[in-house]
Design an enzyme around this catalytic site. Structure first.
Site, short mmCIF file in Angstrom:
data_model
loop_
_atom_site.label_atom_id
_atom_site.label_comp_id
_atom_site.label_asym_id
_atom_site.label_seq_id
_atom_site.Cartn_x
_atom_site.Cartn_y
_atom_site.Cartn_z
N LYS A 59 2.87 -8.32 2.74
CA LYS A 59 3.67 -7.91 1.38
C LYS A 59 5.03 -8.34 1.72
CE LYS A 59 0.65 -4.86 -0.54
NZ LYS A 59 0.21 -4.28 -1.59
N ASN A 110 -7.91 5.89 -9.43
CA ASN A 110 -7.61 6.18 -8.01
C ASN A 110 -7.24 7.55 -8.06
OD1 ASN A 110 -8.10 3.89 -6.47
ND2 ASN A 110 -5.91 3.10 -7.17
O1 C5P Z 1 -2.70 -3.43 -0.84
P1 C5P Z 1 -2.73 -1.78 -0.97
O2 C5P Z 1 -3.01 -1.45 -2.31
O3 C5P Z 1 -3.11 -1.12 0.15
O4 C5P Z 1 -1.13 -1.56 -1.09
C1 C5P Z 1 -0.58 -0.50 -1.32
C2 C5P Z 1 1.16 -0.78 -1.81
O5 C5P Z 1 0.99 -1.60 -2.81
C3 C5P Z 1 1.48 0.47 -2.57
O6 C5P Z 1 3.09 0.59 -2.57
C4 C5P Z 1 1.28 0.19 -3.95
O7 C5P Z 1 2.01 0.87 -4.90
C5 C5P Z 1 1.24 -1.15 -4.06
N1 C5P Z 1 0.30 -1.55 -4.69
C6 C5P Z 1 0.86 -2.41 -6.13
N2 C5P Z 1 -0.08 -3.04 -6.81
C7 C5P Z 1 -1.26 -3.18 -6.67
C8 C5P Z 1 -1.94 -2.53 -5.37
C9 C5P Z 1 -0.91 -1.83 -4.57
O8 C5P Z 1 2.01 -2.56 -6.23
N3 C5P Z 1 -2.22 -3.89 -7.36
#
Ligand code: C5P
Length: 401
Positions: free
Chosen positions: A344, A213
């Site tokens: 979440k 990313n």
């Molecule tokens: O669902 P999304 O990726 O948009 O959510 C973003 C949040 O979830 C951020 O705080 C990111 O650090 C965390 N995240 C995570 N593990 C993942 C994907 C996102 O901890 N596999």
């Protein structure tokens, strides 16, 4: 002696003592001046062997004092007055010899006399050969200084001018500037254990390619700095970025999302607050190839499988720490952010527009919690991090009371 209160440093007395790292003091003076701090320089006789006073005079726009009697031509009580006019004294570099003088209250030159006669905080950035640093005499002197309330920045570990490798390198100028401003921040998270994930993850496709990313890690690293400045013990679990972590943080470097999960799990029993800033790759390839995949003219199909959601895992633990999530969205920022927070099950979610914030030095944030939303107008990431830590401390204390 003046207590360290919540304000920023406006004026500083920069003391330079004799050591190779004296050259770094020029950059330090430049950064301080750029940041709006008024800098008065004092150099010991030894320091003058390593760097010219004219350099410091040009950078600070002020005459540099190098000995007690020269200084007294300008002011009858320079050894006292010079420290009365500043918020703080910083000795950078602080040599082993000068540290020994400070620890014993010796006042045989202008700088040592100023330190003894001060009524402002004293900060030192030691720099010396690793064996001088490790010597029990130096460590005894440092213990005395710590006990006396002197704040010690660094030193760092690494290659030294003498050719040896070890503890004793002076912190870099930018890190010192941040640390100086940091000690004046309110201690809102004193002794709380904060775990931060930062940067991207990298999911290998084969020996040379991968999925990742766009993420510079700047926000996560700024939060680590701000949490340290608020008095927290900080662990930073970081994906591959080009940033130096704050020296006082425990840093765990990882590559993939699964590595990040392992590192986070290890820290769970000693975490009070979890701030998940990392841009974790949502998918990885089902089968990573050991060798480089050969290029052909045909389309290549990769099977992707979802990565574990680290934040969701932590938030669902029976004894979950206080969890903060981030959301970088490209559209419908507020709607998507609130949905994400509820999904979440986290008390606070920080939203920002991906296209404005990724790699940038400043950001605009929207905070979502049970009370509603709050806008943090565009500002440098370190300022946003300090505002965010303040909000986190408020919610965390409220949750615990
Ligand atoms: O669902 P999304 O990726 O948009 O959510 C973003 C949040 O979830 C951020 O705080 C990111 O650090 C965390 N995240 C995570 N593990 C993942 C994907 C996102 O901890 N596999």
């Amino acid at each position: 002696m003046t207590s360290l209160s919540a304000h920023t440093v406006k004026s500083l007395l920069l003391g330079i003592t004799g050591g190779v790292a004296a050259y770094k003091a020029a950059e330090l003076a430049r950064l301080l001046i750029q940041g709006g701090v008024d800098v008065q320089t004092i150099m010991t006789q030894s320091a003058c062997h390593f760097i010219g006073s004219v350099t410091l005079q040009a950078l600070t726009g002020k005459p540099v004092f190098t000995d007690m009697w020269q200084a007294n031509n300008i002011s009858n009580m320079a050894h006292i007055n010079l420290s009365r006019e500043v918020d703080v004294i910083l000795i950078a570099p602080a040599s082993a010899d000068f540290i020994a003088k400070l620890a014993n209250g010796i006042a045989d030159d202008l700088l040592a006399t100023l330190c003894l006669a001060r009524d402002c905080p004293l900060l030192i950035a030691p720099a010396m050969n690793r064996q001088m640093w490790e010597n029990p005499a130096t460590q005894r002197n440092l213990a005395v200084l710590r006990h006396d309330g002197v704040k010690i920045f660094g030193p760092a570990d690494g290659a030294q001018a003498c050719g040896e490798v070890g503890m004793g390198r002076m912190l870099e100028a930018n890190e010192l500037v941040e640390s100086i401003q940091g000690i004046f921040q309110p201690k809102l998270l004193q002794d709380q254990r904060v775990l931060i994930t930062a940067g991207p993850t990298f999911e290998a496709i084969d020996a040379v390619r991968g999925i990742t990313n766009a993420s510079s890690g700047k926000m996560g690293y700024a939060l680590a700095r701000a949490a340290l400045d608020a008095g927290a013990e900080v662990t930073l679990v970081s994906g591959p970025v080009c940033l130096a972590p704050p020296a006082a943080a425990k840093c765990v470097n990882i590559v993939s999302a699964r590595d990040m999960l392992v590192a986070v799990k290890k820290e769970m029993s000693r975490t009070d607050i979890f701030i998940s800033v990392a841009a974790v790759a949502d998918y990885r390839v089902a089968r990573t190839r050991k060798q480089k995949i050969k290029k052909t003219d045909n389309a290549l199909m990769l099977e992707l499988v979802p990565n574990p959601d680290i934040l969701q895992y932590v938030a669902n633990l029976p004894e979950a720490p206080f969890c903060v999530g981030f959301a970088a969205e490209t559209e419908d920022l507020e709607k998507n952010a609130e949905i994400k927070r509820l999904k979440k099950k986290i008390p606070l979610l920080v939203a920002n527009l991906a296209q404005d914030t990724i790699g940038a030095d400043d950001s605009m944030l929207v905070l979502f919690d049970d009370e509603g939303k709050q806008y943090l107008s565009k500002a440098p990431k370190i300022d946003q991090a300090r505002r965010l830590i303040k909000h986190i401390a408020f919610l965390y204390k409220k949750q615990r009371s």
